[in-house]
Enzyme design. Structure first.
Site, PDB file in Angstrom:
ATOM      1  N   GLY A 650      -2.885  -2.452   3.269  1.00 40.38           N
ATOM      2  CA  GLY A 650      -3.305  -1.376   4.245  1.00 40.38           C
ATOM      3  C   GLY A 650      -3.206  -0.195   3.650  1.00 40.38           C
ATOM      4  N   GLU A 651      -2.570   0.066   2.747  1.00 43.22           N
ATOM      5  CA  GLU A 651      -2.444   1.568   2.059  1.00 43.22           C
ATOM      6  C   GLU A 651      -3.934   1.675   1.114  1.00 43.22           C
ATOM      7  OE1 GLU A 651       0.920   2.116  -0.115  1.00 43.22           O
ATOM      8  OE2 GLU A 651       2.299   1.134   1.367  1.00 43.22           O
ATOM      9  N   SER A 652      -4.323   2.745   1.345  1.00 46.08           N
ATOM     10  CA  SER A 652      -5.622   3.124   0.442  1.00 46.08           C
ATOM     11  C   SER A 652      -5.569   3.174  -1.114  1.00 46.08           C
ATOM     12  CB  SER A 652      -6.245   4.668   1.270  1.00 46.08           C
ATOM     13  OG  SER A 652      -5.147   5.421   0.879  1.00 46.08           O
TER      14      SER A 652
END
Length: 1447
Positions: A650-652
């Protein structure tokens, strides 16, 4: 160049279509005349002439054509069509009919073909012309060898496919279309079809399909005939596939089929317009496609038909399944929008093509490629159709593909089972009941294939990168066989049939050769890169089996590692390293391969790890990306495949790192229009954003295509990407979401387009499909996996089943499982099976039936289960362990209710019968038969007495019984027949053939079933069962005499337990005691090494409770006597003889047993026949017991004394034998001396018996033994000692008895004293010579004188004995005379010198002074007076003569 490799075999020609077609199907009459064999050219001419007349006649009926005959100048007015027909008529008989094959067929075909092509002719005329051509082809007027046959056939095909006619009414139009279909089929069936080109065959198929399509708006008959004809055309064409030769040239797209593809089936122009034409059926190619067609391709298409047209036709058939792509739906998306008619039609023809082509398809790469990719992809799609009919057809095609092409379809088959069949059969995807049923039927069909399951296990379950199809199928069938909250249905029966088919397949693979020993447990000693491991030699079975087993072992370990990994990543890595699935020092490539190829991993954990920023995670990420093959793949497809293997973080920042690795790999392999990695990264990121935008329900305003294009400007190295390229990407993402959150778990749940592309890539590098064609070594591993759920499923169905057929199917499954388990030595499986089956026999039920035999006879299921369990016990008993307990429980139950045959256990122990007089109150016996049925509610009782064991199986005939009904009689008869089929007695009578471990478990099971004796009562709660089991235990013991060592410990312990706890007489202790005796009788001759052990066991008899021992003493003694008589030569140890003689001795005081026991002792001791130094002392001791016993007549005691006395003969013999014993002579002599001493000591003891006859006889016997020592090597010192402890002891004891005991106890003691004196005199005189040689002789002599003096002075009944007064001097006188004559007693004797002489007369003067003068003369008596003077003894010591005299 694409033609047929061999000559086409003759195809039966067909006659003209019958006018009365019925049932909607095309019917072809039988073969007509064969022109080449039966007809001449003249006949052909006549036939063609008649066809010309028929066409002209029909034309004249039409107003348009009849008007032309109004003028006298007919020829001038005739139409060109009529003129050509008339011209043909004139020429026919002018030709040389003897050379018919040289006549150009175009000459007699062209007039008819012109009529067919003419737009002016109506339907009737065209129909007759078509019939004429059909007749010419059917009658083989010309064939492929006829001159110009190629042009003729091409002309026929061109004319028929370009047929034009004027439509007058719908019926005539349909009739013409039917004739067209009939003629097209005749073109393919005639022998001249060999000359047709690939192009023309494709045209025929195309034309036929257009008619099929047009017929949808026509009548039912035309629809059916057109479909049937299309199907027959496909069959005719693909019938030649096995003989077809693959072309080596590259075949371009065929114009005929390519044009048809462009039109698509639902976009075809309506055939048969108001002018009635059906052509041109070929769609014209545009300039671009025409320009792209190479000359090589054109040449191939014009060659005689072969593989090129088959490939094109098959491609065309597959394209019919792509209809969903054209209308924008999937079979699951809109079921109503997809008509099942076209897919079923296409699938039927595809199935026929595959059936006819068979395994030959694998020789043709182009055709095989179509099946591997396009066909299978469509089959996967239509397999999920809601239509059960489509699903059934799809499964049939896949089954055919498996049978013929499975070696080329490994991953496709895996995907089909995982994504279609298994999901539908399990009821997933919203499958209806009918879909489940069809899927399960298909699965069962596959299971019926001989080696299908074995190949699934070897190729898929043992492949690390594939799913466990074998296990999934077994688990599915097992679950489907379980009825849930309801009765059995067809689904349950079907699942059972599948399981049984798998088991039967394994059973059929079993040969007569013994199974190969299973390998030891596999272990990984060190890490190896097993992900890419390949079998070095697939032809070497041994090597292949090791490879497969190792691969399966690794796969199982990986599944265990997956569980650890999903719980904790670090602990998972530790487990992997500890099991050598990863190297001790982790490297990026091994971890990447673990993530990439291990099924079931938590994709969230994998995604988080790959997105981490640490150096090792980044290395793993790039190695992970390197495992993908993106060559020639669209960007969105590659991205789908990539992100399906894990969950995108989920983290960019993590997303960026992941996409960087992906972009780098994609650019390396499939750059296309992308100029650098950055362009791939930016576009990939943009695609992810677009995917989120389009498929996130929370985003209301969706990105437009223009917005997407605008967002991706100048990302390709500063330049824009092509608009069409971006537009395609946009449409692809909008229509098909990229699953950023992929499904977790094992296997592929749904086959997407990207997954299919990935599958096709993997299929090129996967390990080859192995055909299972060798003996069933892997069946061991397979059965280990499936046995548990399979047995459980069959048992549940058996429990619920009511119909005989289903019950028999279950029984077949049980027997097959047992057979395979026995072959592969899976003892636990057989035990589980036996335990499960025993429950169905109802024999283990604790509830008591009112009529147990009737209930058993009426219960078909119980009887079947009973037959099955005993079938397994008889045929596979070697492999039963814990299951014996349940089997014996059933047997004991059958015994209780009276269903066992009377000879069950008596076969092997018939000779265990006891004498008739040993059995008291023996009840009468009767056998079990249908006419003699016991009261069903009364269990069998034991007799509680000794006797034949078979009596325990009989019924008490005195009990009142009700007359059984006919139903009861029938039930009883069925029950008896069942027991007869079981051959229960064979289990025990044939137990000698059981393996050692199984035999031991059988024996222990018998002990368990018998039960332990109660501490209170001393016998088990169910004594009858205990006796029954003990009998069987004795039976198997006797039948396994060669393996008695194996059984003996348990048998002995069981019998000992019975003996120790029994306090009253009962049948159980009776059976234990006499069974033990019989075991010893039977086994002693065969087991010398166990003789002592067996005889020692008889000591149990000595430990019997006194009351029990007394009850059975006589019979025990009889058995012991029998044992001795039969096995005396085998009893060689002291312990053995001690036991035997002890058993005989204890009978001495038993009124009934003493006689038998004494007979046994006589057998041993009489004449020394069976005496030996080993048993001598024990026999003497036993004789003493009988001599002392006052039971019976006194003669027995005296006979016992005689036996002891007679035994000296043996001592003499053994003493003589010691002379030849060499170095052991001295030791043996000493032993014989001890035996003799024990003998005389025993006799000495008997001289004190209160019975006059016995003690007197004992003295006489002792005298014999003492006198008989001359033959025994006894040393003088030993004789001196013996004289002292025997003779003197007897005299002293008798003196004491005579003075202390009453005359009532010892009657006539005086006579005994007399005999004792005689004994002293005779023994002394007998041994005088040897004793006189001793230096201490004077001591014995003085002892003799002293005892004589005492006996002479003794008082019997208060007065001195006159007999002794007379006897003693007489005896003493004899002794003195002998001593005088031998010179022993003289003044200067050598024996004692002057001291002996003086000592003698000192004593003599005290009680017999006159003897001196009677024996010696005056001169002999001249001597000093030594009275009261000390004299030196032999040792020089002074002796008090008075004291000596007194001593």
């Amino acid at each position: 160049m694409g033609g047929l490799g061999v000559q086409n075999h003759g195809i039966n020609p067909t006659q003209e279509e019958s006018a009365a077609c019925s049932g909607g199907s095309l019917s072809f009459p039988p073969q007509g005349l064969n022109s080449r064999a039966d007809a001449t050219g003249h006949t052909m001419a006549c036939m063609i002439n008649s066809e010309v007349s028929a066409v002209l006649a029909v034309m004249r009926r039409n107003v348009r054509w009849s008007g032309r005959y109004a003028s006298a100048d007919d020829d001038y007015l005739d139409h060109s069509l009529i003129q050509s027909l008339k011209s043909l008529r004139r020429q026919l008989f002018a030709w040389d009919t003897n050379k018919w094959s040289f006549i150009d067929p175009i000459l007699y075909l062209r007039p008819f073909l012109d009529v067919i092509r003419s737009e002016e002719t109506g339907a009737p005329i065209t129909g007759v012309a078509l019939s004429s051509i059909h007749k010419i082809l059917s009658f083989e007027v010309f064939d492929d060898r006829t001159a110009n046959a190629v042009q003729a056939m091409h002309a026929v095909v061109d004319a028929v496919t370009g047929c034009r006619f004027e439509v007058t009414d719908p019926a005539s139009e349909e009739a013409v279309l039917m004739k067209i279909l009939q003629l097209l089929l005749a073109c393919m069936r005639c022998r001249a079809s060999r000359v047709l080109s690939n192009q023309h065959v494709c045209t025929i198929v195309n034309t036929c399909f257009r008619v099929v399509h047009q017929a949808r708006s026509k009548g039912e008959l035309l629809q059916r005939i057109s479909r049937h004809t299309m199907h027959e055309l496909v069959r005719c064409i693909f019938l030649h596939l096995p003989q077809a030769i693959e072309t080596t040239d590259i075949l371009s797209s065929n114009a005929e089929i390519a044009g048809f593809y462009k039109e698509q089936s639902f976009g075809l122009k309506k055939i048969g317009n108001n002018k009635g034409n059906v052509g041109p059926l070929t769609a014209p190619l545009d300039d671009e496609s025409e320009g792209s067609e190479t000359q090589n391709g054109t040449r191939i298409m014009m060659e005689p038909f072969g593989m090129p047209c088959m490939v094109e036709i098959f491609h065309f058939l597959c394209s019919l399944l792509n209809i969903s792509d054209q209308i924008g739906v999937t079979p699951r998306a809109n079921h109503m929008a997809l008509d099942e008619d076209v897919p079923l039609f296409a699938l039927g023809m595809i199935n026929s093509a595959i059936e006819l082509g068979g395994s030959s398809v694998s020789k043709h790469p182009k055709l095989l490629a179509l099946i591997q990719d396009e066909l299978f992809r469509n089959l996967m799609q239509f397999g999920l159709s809601i239509s059960p009919l489509i699903l059934s057809t799809v499964c049939s095609i896949v089954l055919n593909l498996y049978c013929h092409l499975r070696m080329e379809l490994k991953l496709q088959l895996e995907a089909f089972f995982s994504c279609v069949v298994l999901r539908l059969a399990e009821g997933k995807c919203g499958a209806s009941y009918h879909q489940q049923e069809v899927a399960l039927e298909a699965l069962v069909d596959f299971c019926r294939q001989k080696d299908f399951m074995a190949e699934m296990y070897m190729n898929l379950d043992s492949d690390i990168t594939c799913s466990n199809v074998f296990e999934e199928i077994i688990n599915l069938l097992s679950r489907c066989a379980f009825p849930v909250n309801g009765p059995l249905s067809m689904m349950h029966a079907l699942a059972l049939e599948g399981l049984v088919a798998v088991i039967q397949g394994m059973s059929n693979r079993i040969g007569n050769s013994p199974p190969k020993l299973q390998q030891t447990q596999l272990e990984l000693d060190e890490y190896t890169p097993f992900w890419c491991a390949k079998c070095e030699d697939y032809s070497d079975r041994e090597h292949l089996l090791k490879f497969v087993r190792r691969r399966k072992y690794i796969k199982r370990r990986l599944m265990s590692a997956t569980e650890h990994f999903n719980k904790d990543l670090n602990k998972g890595f530790e487990f992997l390293q500890g099991t050598h699935l990863l190297p001790e020092k982790l490297d990026a490539k091994s971890v990447a391969c673990f993530f990439r190829y291990t099924a079931g991993l938590d994709k969230d954990i994998v995604g988080d790890f790959l997105g981490n920023h640490d150096e090792f995670s980044v290395q793993v990420l790039h190695e992970f990306a390197g495992t993908f093959d993106f060559r020639d793949m669209n960007l969105d497809t590659a991205l789908r495949i990539f992100v399906e293997t894990f969950r995108l973080p989920g983290e960019s920042q993590k997303i960026q790192r992941v996409l960087e690795a992906f972009s780098k790999r994609y650019y390396e392999q499939s750059a296309h229009i992308l100029v650098n990695e950055d362009a791939a990264l930016l576009l990939s990121y943009s695609i992810i954003l677009l995917n989120t935008d389009q498929h996130n329900a929370q985003i209301k305003k969706k990105m437009t295509e223009e917005g997407f294009i605008r967002n991706n400007r100048c990302i390709n190295g500063g330049n824009d990407l092509p608009r069409e390229f971006l537009s395609e990407l946009y449409q692809s993402i909008c229509k098909n979401e990229i699953k950023i959150t992929p499904e977790s778990g094992f296997g592929v749940h749904e086959m997407s387009q990207s997954r299919w592309i990935d599958l096709m890539r993997k299929s090129k590098s996967t390990s080859p499909y192995i055909v299972y064609d060798f003996i069933p070594y892997l069946d061991h591993d397979m059965l280990t996996i499936m046995s548990g759920p399979t047995i459980a499923a069959i048992c549940v169905v058996f429990d619920y089943a009511e119909h005989d057929d289903l019950l028999m199917t279950c029984v077949d499954g049980f027997l097959a499982v047992a057979k395979i388990s026995a072959y592969h030595q899976l003892d636990d499986v057989i035990d589980d099976l036996v335990i499960s089956l025993c429950k169905f026999t109802t024999l283990l039920s604790t509830s008591m039936f009112e009529e147990p035999i009737t209930a058993f006879g009426d219960d078909t299921k119980a009887r079947l289960a009973t037959e099955t369990v005993f079938d397994i016990a008889n045929n596979h008993g070697d492999h039963i362990r814990t299951g014996w307990k349940n089997i014996l429980d059933c047997i004991s139950r059958l015994y209780k209710v009276g269903l066992l045959p009377a000879h069950l256990a008596s076969d092997a122990a018939d000779d265990m019968e006891l004498p008739a007089d040993a059995v008291e109150e023996k009840p009468s016996s009767s056998s079990l038969s249908a006419s003699h049925i016991p009261s069903a509610g009364i269990p069998r009782k034991s007799s509680g007495l000794m006797g034949r064991f078979s009596q325990l199986l009989y019924f008490d005939t005195e009990e009142l019984r009700t007359e059984p009904t006919e139903q009861q009689l029938a039930a009883h008869q069925r029950a008896l027949q069942t027991i007869h089929k079981c051959h229960i007695n064979s289990i025990f009578s044939e137990s000698k053939f059981l393996h050692a471990d199984s035999l031991l478990h059988l024996a222990r099971a018998l002990i368990l079933v018998a039960g332990r004796p109660s501490k209170v009562t001393g016998f088990p709660d169910d004594e009858g069962t205990a006796v029954f089991c003990l009998e069987l235990l004795i039976t198997i013991t006797l039948n396994n005499r060669d393996r008695i060592v194996l059984l003996w410990h348990d048998v002995y312990e069981h019998i000992a337990n019975i003996v120790h706890t029994s306090t009253t007489r009962c049948a159980l202790v009776e059976k234990a005691v006499f069974g033990l005796l019989r075991i010893c009788q039977r086994l002693l001759p065969y087991k010398e090494n166990l003789t002592d052990e067996l005889l020692k066991s008889l000591q149990l008899v000595l430990k019997l409770d006194a009351r029990v021992a007394d009850a059975y003493c006589e019979n025990i003694t009889q058995e012991v006597t029998r044992l001795v008589r039969a096995n005396f030569a085998h009893i060689k140890s002291q312990m053995g003889w001690k036991t035997i003689t002890s058993l005989l001795s204890i009978t001495a005081r038993h009124p009934e047993a003493s006689e038998v026991g004494f007979d046994g002792l006589i057998f041993i001791m009489s004449e020394g026949a069976h005496l030996s130094p080993v048993n001598y002392l024990f026999c003497i001791e036993a004789s003493r017991h009988f001599a002392e016993s006052r039971v019976g007549l006194i003669d027995r005691s005296m006979r016992a004394l005689d036996l002891m006395a007679e035994s000296t003969v043996c001592l003499v013999r053994w003493s003589q034998e010691t002379k030849h014993a060499g170095n052991d002579a001295s030791k043996m002599a000493d032993g014989i001396q001890d035996l003799w001493l024990k003998l005389v000591q025993t006799l000495r003891r008997m001289t004190l018996d209160q019975r006059e006859e016995v003690r007197n006889h004992a003295l006489t016997s002792l005298q014999k033994c003492m006198i008989g020592v001359e033959g025994i090597c006894l040393s003088p010192s030993f004789l001196l000692q013996s004289f002292d402890i025997i003779i003197f002891k007897i005299l002293d004891d008798l003196l004491e008895v005579s003075q202390t005991q009453s005359q009532k106890d010892y009657a006539n003691i005086e006579g005994t004293l007399v005999l004792a004196m005689k004994l002293l005199s005779k023994v002394f005189l007998q041994l005088l010579h040897k004793l006189s040689e001793l230096s201490s002789f004077y001591k014995i002599w003085l002892g003799v004188l002293s005892r004589m003096e005492k006996f002479m002075k003794i008082k019997v009944r208060v007065k001195k004995s006159e007999k002794l007064q007379e006897l003693v001097p007489e005896l003493l006188k004899n002794i003195l005379l002998v001593m005088k004559s031998t010179g022993i007693l003289a003044k200067k004797s050598t024996a004692g010198g002057d001291s002996l002489w003086e000592l003698t007369w000192v004593h003599m003067n005290n009680f017999a002074p006159s003897l001196q003068s009677e024996i010696f003369t005056g001169s002999e008596l001249e001597q000093k007076d030594y009275n009261n003077q000390p004299l030196p003894d032999q040792s020089g010591l002074g002796i008090d003569l008075t004291n000596q005299a007194e001593g």
